[in-house]
Enzyme design. Structure first.
Site, PDB file in Angstrom:
ATOM      1  N   ARG A 104     -20.785  72.811  26.350  1.00 38.13           N
ATOM      2  CA  ARG A 104     -22.165  73.268  27.546  1.00 38.13           C
ATOM      3  C   ARG A 104     -22.665  74.216  27.120  1.00 38.13           C
ATOM      4  NH1 ARG A 104     -19.365  77.553  32.028  1.00 38.13           N
ATOM      5  NH2 ARG A 104     -20.315  79.103  30.459  1.00 38.13           N
ATOM      6  N   THR A 108     -28.781  75.850  30.173  1.00 38.80           N
ATOM      7  CA  THR A 108     -28.282  75.274  31.967  1.00 38.80           C
ATOM      8  C   THR A 108     -27.138  75.113  32.088  1.00 38.80           C
ATOM      9  OG1 THR A 108     -28.043  72.815  30.774  1.00 38.80           O
ATOM     10  CG2 THR A 108     -30.200  73.358  31.957  1.00 38.80           C
ATOM     11  N   ASP A 200     -15.404  83.383  24.937  1.00 31.49           N
ATOM     12  CA  ASP A 200     -15.458  81.638  24.446  1.00 31.49           C
ATOM     13  C   ASP A 200     -14.194  81.185  23.786  1.00 31.49           C
ATOM     14  OD1 ASP A 200     -17.649  79.561  23.968  1.00 31.49           O
ATOM     15  OD2 ASP A 200     -16.067  79.264  23.331  1.00 31.49           O
ATOM     16  N   ASP A 203     -14.771  79.789  19.770  1.00 36.52           N
ATOM     17  CA  ASP A 203     -14.444  80.308  18.750  1.00 36.52           C
ATOM     18  C   ASP A 203     -13.574  81.646  19.289  1.00 36.52           C
ATOM     19  OD1 ASP A 203     -17.236  79.651  18.826  1.00 36.52           O
ATOM     20  OD2 ASP A 203     -18.503  81.024  20.163  1.00 36.52           O
TER      21      ASP A 203
HETATM   22  O1  PRP Z   1     -15.818  74.438  33.598  1.00 36.51           O
HETATM   23  P1  PRP Z   1     -17.285  74.295  32.162  1.00 36.51           P
HETATM   24  O2  PRP Z   1     -18.335  74.980  33.145  1.00 36.51           O
HETATM   25  O3  PRP Z   1     -17.827  73.514  32.095  1.00 36.51           O
HETATM   26  O4  PRP Z   1     -16.641  75.632  31.325  1.00 36.51           O
HETATM   27  C1  PRP Z   1     -15.548  74.964  30.224  1.00 36.51           C
HETATM   28  C2  PRP Z   1     -15.644  74.770  29.039  1.00 36.51           C
HETATM   29  O5  PRP Z   1     -16.495  74.953  28.076  1.00 36.51           O
HETATM   30  C3  PRP Z   1     -15.421  75.826  27.472  1.00 36.51           C
HETATM   31  O6  PRP Z   1     -16.389  74.958  25.776  1.00 36.51           O
HETATM   32  P2  PRP Z   1     -17.832  74.557  25.186  1.00 36.51           P
HETATM   33  O7  PRP Z   1     -19.097  73.558  25.665  1.00 36.51           O
HETATM   34  O8  PRP Z   1     -17.348  76.073  24.674  1.00 36.51           O
HETATM   35  O9  PRP Z   1     -17.228  74.045  23.912  1.00 36.51           O
HETATM   36  P3  PRP Z   1     -16.707  74.256  22.442  1.00 36.51           P
HETATM   37  O10 PRP Z   1     -15.085  73.773  23.491  1.00 36.51           O
HETATM   38  O11 PRP Z   1     -16.325  73.834  21.637  1.00 36.51           O
HETATM   39  O12 PRP Z   1     -16.330  75.637  22.398  1.00 36.51           O
HETATM   40  C4  PRP Z   1     -14.336  74.915  27.711  1.00 36.51           C
HETATM   41  O13 PRP Z   1     -13.420  74.600  25.924  1.00 36.51           O
HETATM   42  C5  PRP Z   1     -14.606  74.046  28.190  1.00 36.51           C
HETATM   43  O14 PRP Z   1     -14.313  72.864  27.830  1.00 36.51           O
HETATM   44  O1  URA Z   2     -15.194  81.731  30.237  1.00 31.32           O
HETATM   45  C1  URA Z   2     -15.537  80.494  29.572  1.00 31.32           C
HETATM   46  C2  URA Z   2     -16.329  79.502  30.297  1.00 31.32           C
HETATM   47  C3  URA Z   2     -16.137  78.807  29.795  1.00 31.32           C
HETATM   48  N1  URA Z   2     -16.084  79.108  27.973  1.00 31.32           N
HETATM   49  C4  URA Z   2     -15.502  79.702  27.745  1.00 31.32           C
HETATM   50  O2  URA Z   2     -15.161  79.325  26.084  1.00 31.32           O
HETATM   51  N2  URA Z   2     -15.148  80.457  27.952  1.00 31.32           N
HETATM   52 MG    MG Z   3     -16.931  77.181  23.227  1.00 32.00          MG
END
Ligand code: PRP
Ligand code: URA
Ligand code: MG
Length: 209
Positions: A104, A108, A200, A203
């Site tokens: 994400r 944005t 997150d 993380d």
């Molecule tokens: O519903 P959304 O608004 O799209 O958000 C949710 C997404 O955000 C996080 O991923 P992230 O982009 O943090 O990637 P990561 O898993 O690599 O940390 C989470 O694991 C989802 O995939």
């Molecule tokens: O709360 C949130 C939203 C998006 N992605 C995450 O990991 N946590």
């Molecule tokens: Mg993430």
């Protein structure tokens, strides 16, 4: 449009409380996410068809049931969805695993796909898409779009924490995709993070912050 299934089993709710706690370290967080996924797998596979076969117990010959005619694929959305995969595979070791890489954009909040590798016979499989977090729904919607290009038999989406905004967006974009969540949380904050949420997920699973 089917309603989301909220898996409110006490064991799941207890473990969700532990992963929400900001003092839970990565090792425990990872183990708990995997255990929650295993328990949710039980719910998400409830409708698998069965057939009767004849077997011999040490006592007698009898008829007993086995899962029949369905092949599963688990597809974690990278990175955080990876944390759910082992728990699912523990219950369905014969499932194949695909991967969809999605991050994400921090400004944005829109998703970007960076990887997609799915089992060759995905059109014969029922897919369970995995991601612990459903926030705006953008990542899940795009992941389902990527899956649908390959026409799997069916798609379910299993997450742990869902924002109402994400449930609404995913249900509207893909009404045929049944959503399973361990908790429907309150809302998103101004940075599109879930409240109360757990921060997150990626993380916290991988210790990257
Ligand atoms: O519903 P959304 O608004 O799209 O958000 C949710 C997404 O955000 C996080 O991923 P992230 O982009 O943090 O990637 P990561 O898993 O690599 O940390 C989470 O694991 C989802 O995939
Ligand atoms: O709360 C949130 C939203 C998006 N992605 C995450 O990991 N946590
Ligand atoms: Mg993430």
């Amino acid at each position: 449009m089917s309603k989301p299934i909220i898996t409110d089993h006490p064991l799941i709710q207890h473990k969700v409380t532990l992963i929400r706690d900001k003092n839970t370290p990565s090792k425990e967080f990872r183990e708990l996410v995997s255990e929650i996924a295993m328990l949710m797998c039980y719910e998400a596979t409830r409708d698998l068809p069965l057939k009767e076969i004849e077997i011999e117990t040490p006592m007698t010959v009898t008829k007993s049931k086995v899962i029949s005619g369905r092949k599963l694929a688990f597809v974690p959305i990278l990175r955080a969805g990876l944390g759910m995969c082992d728990g699912m595979l523990a219950l369905v070791p014969a499932a194949k695993v695909g991967h969809i890489g999605m991050y994400r954009d921090p400004e944005t909040h829109t998703p970007h796909e960076y990887y997609c590798k799915l089992p060759a016979d995905i059109e014969e499989r029922d897919v369970i898409l995995l991601d612990p977090m459903l926030a705006t729904g953008g990542s899940a919607i795009d992941a389902v779009n990527a899956l649908k290009k390959r026409s799997p038999r069916s798609i379910k989406f299993v997450c742990i924490i869902a924002a109402p905004e994400g449930i609404e967006a995913l249900s509207a974009a893909h009404p045929d995709v049944q959503i399973y969540a361990a908790s429907r949380d309150e809302r998103l904050n101004e940075n599109k993070y879930i409240l109360p949420g757990l921060g997150d997920a990626g993380d916290r699973i991988f210790g990257t912050k």
